[in-house]
Structure formats: C-alpha cells, structure tokens
Design an enzyme around this catalytic site. Structure first.
Site, PDB file in Angstrom:
ATOM      1  N   CYS A 194       0.825  -1.196   0.000  1.00 11.43           N
ATOM      2  CA  CYS A 194       0.000   0.000   0.000  1.00 11.43           C
ATOM      3  C   CYS A 194       0.874   1.267   0.000  1.00 11.43           C
ATOM      4  CB  CYS A 194      -0.958  -0.056   1.187  1.00 11.43           C
ATOM      5  SG  CYS A 194      -2.296   1.131   1.176  1.00 11.43           S
ATOM      6  N   HIS A 195       0.830   2.056   1.067  1.00 11.60           N
ATOM      7  CA  HIS A 195       1.676   3.246   1.196  1.00 11.60           C
ATOM      8  C   HIS A 195       3.047   2.924   1.804  1.00 11.60           C
ATOM      9  CE1 HIS A 195      -2.220   5.249   0.644  1.00 11.60           C
ATOM     10  NE2 HIS A 195      -1.553   6.346   0.351  1.00 11.60           N
TER      11      HIS A 195
END
Length: 190
Positions: free
Chosen positions: A116-117
């Site tokens: 994800c991030h």
C-alpha cells in the site's frame, strides 16, 4: 507443526515496522500468516507500549509493540515488513532511524516487503532506482520519481523486494514473503 500452519519458517525472525495509523489488516494479516508458518515476528515502532491501527475508515485496534527502533539491528532479522495506511508510512519516512533500518535491509539483500503506502519509507532510502515495484496508486509518481519501475499488479517481486497495492492483495503478498524468505538471501540492492 501446528494444525493451523507449518514450520516452514521455524527459526526465522521478521521485523514489522509500524506506528500509529497503520492499516489494521496490513499489519495483522501478515503477522498472523508468518507466525502460522513458524516465524517469530516483532512489531517495531518509535515508542514502546502499543500503536493504534486504522481500520479502513476509522481508528482500529491497538497492537502491542515488541521493540523500539532503538533496540533493534538488521542482523537480528531475516525479513522486513512495512505495512501501509496513509498516516503510518508518512510518519516513518521522516524518522532517520527507520529510514536507516530500511536502507540497511535493502543493502543486505534480505527480504523487504512493503504494501500500500509502505513503499514511501523505501523511497527515502534512495535505493529503489531500477527496481520493479507496485503500491497504492497515488504513490506511482513518487516511486517513478525515485527511479523505480511502477506497475499495477497484485504483487511485484524484484530480487527479494516484495510490493503489493492494497488489502485485497494480502493473500498473494503473504505467500510471496514466505517464498522469498525460503529462497534465501538475494544480491544487495543499491
């Protein structure tokens, strides 16, 4: 071997680095999966006690911190997992000790997994140039500007560097972490 998993990763230690605002499933599911395969996991953070997750649209549950970043060494671990969530990696990428820990992992050739991030922290290492990666779509430009080759795939593996896009990719992400640990050390990434 337990009835719920295997001992494939028996004797392996995994560092999971996170802080408040981590995406709940992106920390808890890999932790549970890796432990089910016999690994010992340590949640490592900036402070002792516990950190609070973010569960999609609101605050989630607390997770106990096993060690602080000041108490760990890359030599003690076989792999690094960096969960996402927008807040978590945005804080971690500003912490020199976390960035140094991630950079040492990258240079070591040990498995590094970010979802994800999570790759935001890896951008700060300066070691993504030339590597194939994926992430949450909003990081595409950041990763491309860091010299990485971004692709929209469930999971991307490049010399033991594992990246995935979001919580729906967790089954593939978790499986690849185990596969890459079993494969062993890779050439250093620089």
């Amino acid at each position: 071997m337990s009835i719920f998993g295997s001992d494939k990763l028996k004797g392996k230690k995994i560092a999971i680095v996170a802080t408040d605002g981590f995406e709940q499933s992106e920390l808890e599911e890999p932790k549970k999966y890796l432990e089910g395969e016999g690994a010992e996991t340590h949640v490592i953070s900036l402070k002792s006690g516990s950190i609070k997750g973010w569960d999609e649209k609101d605050w989630g549950s607390k997770v106990s911190v096993d060690k602080t970043i000041d108490e760990v060494s890359v030599a003690d671990y076989d792999a690094l997992v960096l969960p996402g969530g927008q807040m978590n990696p945005d804080v971690l990428r500003t912490e020199a000790k976390v960035v140094d820990f991630a950079a040492e992992f990258m240079r070591s050739g040990k498995v590094v997994a970010a979802i994800c991030h999570g790759p935001w922290t890896l951008i700060e290492t300066g070691l993504l140039r030339g590597h194939k990666v994926t992430s949450w779509p909003s990081l595409k430009t950041d990763l491309t500007n860091a010299g990485a080759h971004w692709q929209d795939s469930e999971v991307v593996v490049d010399k033991g560097l594992i990246t995935s896009r979001n919580p729906s990719d967790l089954p593939a992400f978790n499986k690849k972490i185990v596969e890459e640990i079993l494969e062993g050390k890779h050439a250093p990434r620089s």
